[in-house]
Motif scaffolding. Structure first.
Motif, PDB file in Angstrom:
ATOM      1  N   VAL A  44       0.846  -1.190   0.000  1.00 42.23           N
ATOM      2  CA  VAL A  44       0.000   0.000   0.000  1.00 42.23           C
ATOM      3  C   VAL A  44       0.884   1.244   0.000  1.00 42.23           C
ATOM      4  O   VAL A  44       1.873   1.316   0.737  1.00 42.23           O
ATOM      5  N   ASP A  45       0.538   2.220  -0.791  1.00 37.77           N
ATOM      6  CA  ASP A  45       1.308   3.463  -0.859  1.00 37.77           C
ATOM      7  C   ASP A  45       0.874   4.374   0.281  1.00 37.77           C
ATOM      8  O   ASP A  45       0.013   5.247   0.127  1.00 37.77           O
ATOM      9  N   ILE A  46       1.478   4.177   1.442  1.00 38.28           N
ATOM     10  CA  ILE A  46       1.083   4.967   2.607  1.00 38.28           C
ATOM     11  C   ILE A  46       1.567   6.408   2.513  1.00 38.28           C
ATOM     12  O   ILE A  46       1.083   7.272   3.250  1.00 38.28           O
ATOM     13  N   ALA A  47       2.507   6.679   1.614  1.00 39.98           N
ATOM     14  CA  ALA A  47       3.049   8.035   1.485  1.00 39.98           C
ATOM     15  C   ALA A  47       2.198   8.922   0.588  1.00 39.98           C
ATOM     16  O   ALA A  47       2.441  10.128   0.496  1.00 39.98           O
ATOM     17  N   ALA A  48       1.198   8.371  -0.067  1.00 44.31           N
ATOM     18  CA  ALA A  48       0.361   9.161  -0.966  1.00 44.31           C
ATOM     19  C   ALA A  48      -0.378  10.245  -0.188  1.00 44.31           C
ATOM     20  O   ALA A  48      -0.685  10.096   0.998  1.00 44.31           O
ATOM     21  N   ASP A  49      -0.673  11.350  -0.876  1.00 44.78           N
ATOM     22  CA  ASP A  49      -1.415  12.417  -0.223  1.00 44.78           C
ATOM     23  C   ASP A  49      -2.926  12.198  -0.323  1.00 44.78           C
ATOM     24  O   ASP A  49      -3.727  13.094  -0.051  1.00 44.78           O
ATOM     25  N   TYR A  50      -3.292  10.987  -0.721  1.00 44.90           N
ATOM     26  CA  TYR A  50      -4.685  10.591  -0.841  1.00 44.90           C
ATOM     27  C   TYR A  50      -4.912   9.460   0.148  1.00 44.90           C
ATOM     28  O   TYR A  50      -4.195   8.457   0.141  1.00 44.90           O
ATOM     29  N   ALA A  51      -5.880   9.603   1.029  1.00 50.01           N
ATOM     30  CA  ALA A  51      -6.078   8.631   2.108  1.00 50.01           C
ATOM     31  C   ALA A  51      -6.428   7.239   1.585  1.00 50.01           C
ATOM     32  O   ALA A  51      -7.211   7.095   0.642  1.00 50.01           O
ATOM     33  N   THR A  52      -5.831   6.244   2.200  1.00 53.24           N
ATOM     34  CA  THR A  52      -6.169   4.847   1.916  1.00 53.24           C
ATOM     35  C   THR A  52      -6.251   4.108   3.236  1.00 53.24           C
ATOM     36  O   THR A  52      -5.651   4.534   4.236  1.00 53.24           O
ATOM     37  N   ALA A  53      -6.994   3.011   3.269  1.00 54.34           N
ATOM     38  CA  ALA A  53      -7.259   2.334   4.540  1.00 54.34           C
ATOM     39  C   ALA A  53      -6.896   0.859   4.466  1.00 54.34           C
ATOM     40  O   ALA A  53      -6.842   0.259   3.385  1.00 54.34           O
ATOM     41  N   LEU A  54      -6.671   0.296   5.637  1.00 53.08           N
ATOM     42  CA  LEU A  54      -6.368  -1.132   5.747  1.00 53.08           C
ATOM     43  C   LEU A  54      -6.948  -1.666   7.040  1.00 53.08           C
ATOM     44  O   LEU A  54      -6.937  -0.986   8.073  1.00 53.08           O
ATOM     45  N   VAL A  55      -7.461  -2.890   6.973  1.00 50.52           N
ATOM     46  CA  VAL A  55      -7.883  -3.597   8.172  1.00 50.52           C
ATOM     47  C   VAL A  55      -7.069  -4.876   8.281  1.00 50.52           C
ATOM     48  O   VAL A  55      -6.954  -5.638   7.323  1.00 50.52           O
ATOM     49  N   ASP A  56      -6.464  -5.074   9.440  1.00 53.04           N
ATOM     50  CA  ASP A  56      -5.695  -6.288   9.710  1.00 53.04           C
ATOM     51  C   ASP A  56      -6.496  -7.122  10.701  1.00 53.04           C
ATOM     52  O   ASP A  56      -6.682  -6.723  11.852  1.00 53.04           O
ATOM     53  N   ILE A  57      -6.993  -8.275  10.228  1.00 48.17           N
ATOM     54  CA  ILE A  57      -7.809  -9.152  11.070  1.00 48.17           C
ATOM     55  C   ILE A  57      -6.928 -10.304  11.524  1.00 48.17           C
ATOM     56  O   ILE A  57      -6.700 -11.270  10.800  1.00 48.17           O
ATOM     57  N   GLY A  58      -6.389 -10.175  12.713  1.00 49.57           N
ATOM     58  CA  GLY A  58      -5.459 -11.164  13.221  1.00 49.57           C
ATOM     59  C   GLY A  58      -6.128 -12.186  14.114  1.00 49.57           C
ATOM     60  O   GLY A  58      -7.343 -12.333  14.147  1.00 49.57           O
ATOM     61  N   GLU A  59      -5.316 -12.886  14.877  1.00 50.52           N
ATOM     62  CA  GLU A  59      -5.819 -13.925  15.763  1.00 50.52           C
ATOM     63  C   GLU A  59      -6.609 -13.336  16.921  1.00 50.52           C
ATOM     64  O   GLU A  59      -7.669 -13.853  17.282  1.00 50.52           O
ATOM     65  N   GLY A  60      -6.090 -12.240  17.494  1.00 45.85           N
ATOM     66  CA  GLY A  60      -6.746 -11.680  18.674  1.00 45.85           C
ATOM     67  C   GLY A  60      -7.175 -10.244  18.555  1.00 45.85           C
ATOM     68  O   GLY A  60      -7.840  -9.714  19.455  1.00 45.85           O
ATOM     69  N   VAL A  61      -6.819  -9.580  17.459  1.00 50.16           N
ATOM     70  CA  VAL A  61      -7.124  -8.158  17.293  1.00 50.16           C
ATOM     71  C   VAL A  61      -7.561  -7.876  15.861  1.00 50.16           C
ATOM     72  O   VAL A  61      -6.970  -8.398  14.912  1.00 50.16           O
ATOM     73  N   THR A  62      -8.584  -7.048  15.728  1.00 46.89           N
ATOM     74  CA  THR A  62      -8.952  -6.495  14.433  1.00 46.89           C
ATOM     75  C   THR A  62      -8.582  -5.017  14.477  1.00 46.89           C
ATOM     76  O   THR A  62      -9.077  -4.273  15.319  1.00 46.89           O
ATOM     77  N   ASP A  63      -7.674  -4.613  13.595  1.00 47.19           N
ATOM     78  CA  ASP A  63      -7.076  -3.278  13.655  1.00 47.19           C
ATOM     79  C   ASP A  63      -7.321  -2.543  12.348  1.00 47.19           C
ATOM     80  O   ASP A  63      -6.980  -3.025  11.272  1.00 47.19           O
ATOM     81  N   PHE A  64      -7.898  -1.357  12.445  1.00 48.27           N
ATOM     82  CA  PHE A  64      -8.241  -0.546  11.277  1.00 48.27           C
ATOM     83  C   PHE A  64      -7.440   0.744  11.309  1.00 48.27           C
ATOM     84  O   PHE A  64      -7.319   1.384  12.350  1.00 48.27           O
ATOM     85  N   ALA A  65      -6.882   1.124  10.169  1.00 50.73           N
ATOM     86  CA  ALA A  65      -6.105   2.358  10.113  1.00 50.73           C
ATOM     87  C   ALA A  65      -6.246   3.008   8.750  1.00 50.73           C
ATOM     88  O   ALA A  65      -6.424   2.331   7.730  1.00 50.73           O
ATOM     89  N   VAL A  66      -6.161   4.328   8.751  1.00 50.45           N
ATOM     90  CA  VAL A  66      -6.191   5.122   7.520  1.00 50.45           C
ATOM     91  C   VAL A  66      -4.865   5.872   7.420  1.00 50.45           C
ATOM     92  O   VAL A  66      -4.398   6.465   8.403  1.00 50.45           O
ATOM     93  N   PHE A  67      -4.252   5.825   6.229  1.00 44.32           N
ATOM     94  CA  PHE A  67      -2.937   6.427   6.006  1.00 44.32           C
ATOM     95  C   PHE A  67      -3.044   7.590   5.018  1.00 44.32           C
ATOM     96  O   PHE A  67      -3.820   7.550   4.061  1.00 44.32           O
ATOM     97  N   ARG A  68      -2.230   8.587   5.273  1.00 47.19           N
ATOM     98  CA  ARG A  68      -2.097   9.695   4.331  1.00 47.19           C
ATOM     99  C   ARG A  68      -0.760  10.371   4.605  1.00 47.19           C
ATOM    100  O   ARG A  68      -0.399  10.594   5.762  1.00 47.19           O
ATOM    101  N   ASN A  69      -0.033  10.673   3.538  1.00 42.78           N
ATOM    102  CA  ASN A  69       1.263  11.352   3.660  1.00 42.78           C
ATOM    103  C   ASN A  69       2.214  10.644   4.617  1.00 42.78           C
ATOM    104  O   ASN A  69       2.957  11.274   5.377  1.00 42.78           O
TER     105      ASN A  69
END
Length: 300
Positions: free
Chosen positions: A126-151
């Motif tokens: 994922v191009d986390i350095a882009a100036d356009y927001a993008t998101a990812l969800v990591d669904i692991g064994e014990g945690v579901t983690d959501f984050a949005v990246f920009r710049n």
């Protein structure tokens, strides 16, 4: 400048997960061991988790796993490597301290603690350095983690202590309560979860005393909790960020990316398709490996 002070020593990426701990010394391979403690109790081997819901439950247990993995690579002059380790975005200060202590006891000095979805995004390309927001969800064994990246930074994040392991735990607890069965091999329970979530449930309980109604009762609330959590996380994004995420899409990593029923439920809840990365289970450790020695990524 703490990171720069460590760049001259060997570096290692460590993903201490609820189910498995993975270590990478750089490009070329990932070493993995279950995140468990094995003890001899009155002549019988007892296995218990060293991690629970993405955080350290047993410091010495995690240290033992890390030590065994670090021993896979000979260290020059016995030097302690600097470690990049991953943690959920909602990790508390005591949980973070316990992780650092466990890794240090295992033989490494922590250079940086990076958010798991950030490492997963890097690992997924994922191009986390882009100036356009993008998101990812990591669904692991014990945690579901959501984050949005920009710049190059995380601009929004949210985590829930629920994941693939919660599905198996629901089955294990039911079998013990209803049928008096002792904890069954994880592979057997995992096969039931995968069958239910990936093949529409046909024959899902064939190897265990579970009916289709039992599975729906046990697993659907967990699937709904994960999907509802993520739907709420997306709804709560500021309008400008939400518009960009809608355009760029949402990536999914972790073991949950393999569970088709869960992915469909999430897509229905948020109204957007999810894009799975190749080998989503390894996205976090691969991303952490790419971050070794990269000061820009470590500051993200």
């Amino acid at each position: 400048m703490r990171v720069l002070n460590f760049l001259r020593r060997p570096l290692v990426a460590i993903d201490v997960g609820t189910a498995a701990t993975r270590v990478s010394f750089g490009p070329g391979g990932v070493f993995e061991r279950p995140s468990v403690v094995r003890e001899d109790v009155q002549g019988s081997v007892v296995v218990r988790p060293a991690m629970r819901f993405g955080v350290v439950a047993d410091i010495s247990g995690v240290a033992g796993v890390v030590h065994a993995l670090l021993a896979q690579r000979r260290r020059p002059w016995g030097q302690r490597p600097g470690a990049i380790v991953c943690a959920p975005t909602d990790v508390s200060a005591p949980e973070r301290d316990a992780l650092i202590e466990a890794v240090a006891e295992g033989g490494a000095s922590v250079v940086a603690v990076v958010p798991e979805p950030l490492a997963a995004a890097v690992g997924a390309g994922v191009d986390i350095a882009a100036d356009y927001a993008t998101a990812l969800v990591d669904i692991g064994e014990g945690v579901t983690d959501f984050a949005v990246f920009r710049n190059g930074t995380i601009v929004r994040s949210s985590a829930r202590r629920v994941g693939c392991g919660t599905l198996r735990a629901a089955i294990q607890e039911w079998l013990e309560l209803r049928h008096g069965l002792q904890p069954l091999p994880e592979d057997a329970v995992d096969a039931v979860v995968r069958s239910y979530c990936c093949r529409g449930g046909a024959g899902a309980g064939a190897v265990l005393p579970l009916t289709q109604d039992d599975l729906e009762m046990l697993l659907e609330p967990v699937l709904e909790e994960i999907a509802s959590f993520l739907a709420a996380a997306v709804r709560e994004l500021p309008d400008a960020i939400a518009a960009e995420v809608i355009e760029s899409g949402i990536h999914v990593t972790g073991g949950g990316a393999h569970l088709e029923r869960l992915v469909r439920r999430i897509e229905t809840g948020i109204g957007l398709p999810l894009t799975a990365s190749p080998e989503p289970r390894l996205a976090v450790i691969r991303g952490a490996t790419k971050m070794l020695g990269n000061e820009r990524l470590l500051r993200a």
